[in-house]
Motif scaffolding. Sequence first.
Motif, PDB file in Angstrom:
ATOM      1  N   ASP A 185      17.201 -27.075  -9.858  1.00 21.67           N
ATOM      2  CA  ASP A 185      17.208 -27.105  -8.388  1.00 21.67           C
ATOM      3  C   ASP A 185      18.324 -28.006  -7.872  1.00 21.67           C
ATOM      4  N   LYS A 200      21.561 -26.900  -5.612  1.00 16.72           N
ATOM      5  CA  LYS A 200      21.875 -27.517  -4.319  1.00 16.72           C
ATOM      6  C   LYS A 200      23.296 -28.064  -4.287  1.00 16.72           C
ATOM      7  N   SER A 202      20.366 -19.316  -1.780  1.00 17.25           N
ATOM      8  CA  SER A 202      19.830 -20.668  -1.867  1.00 17.25           C
ATOM      9  C   SER A 202      19.182 -21.129  -0.569  1.00 17.25           C
TER      10      SER A 202
END
Length: 240
Positions: free
Chosen positions: A47, A51, A98
């Motif tokens: 994750d 990001k 995303s």
Amino acid sequence: MKNKIYEIIEKSENGNRLSSLYDIFMLITIVCSLVPLAFKNSTSLFDLVDKVTVAIFIIDYVLREFTADLKLRKGAVSFVLYPFTPMAIIDLLCILPSFSVLASGFKILKIVRLFRTFRVFRSFKLLRYSKSITIILNVIRSQSAALLTVCGLACGYVLISALIVFNVEPDTFNSFFDAIYWATVSLTTMGYGDIYPVSTAGRVVTMLSSFVGIAIVALPSGIITAGYMDEIRKNQEGTC
């Protein structure tokens, strides 16, 4: 300032060190962004990687939009046209998946969940930074007429073979799509074996179509190889 940014973010040419470093940095970022796709389960590390890489992609997209007038050279209209260019669309498709994390709070964004599979488009960003891929794309453009001819032959082969085998063995092939699938697999010599003729006539058709398929598959390989060698020769002559 804008000119400097444009020189950096565009593909490295004429020994521009900053541009070369930016290309390498973006290549590493793209590869890192693809790593989580190779695993079924998501982790906190994945994750975080997603990001960070998406943030970099957003900055890159904004910078390219900011310098669109220098790239397209159409004045203020360039800023409107740039988002509709092929690479800009790919960049946007790399970013949108995303943002699906926002879907939990905003129902209108739940549809973005469908775009999660678009993360694979990040691999297409390599087209912008790889010189080898650029050479291959130049070969495809220069040999487009010959390749389109071969593509036409391949499509004709698939349709004709499918029609023949579909009528020779109607019991084996439940639909014409099954026959097209079989013909396509035969053309590429993959031979999955999930659908295949069982009668003597059907096997004869398979053998004949296989010989033709091998010849058709070999044609684009020869065209691309010859074009690739010509492109390499041109680049070598240009650097001399």
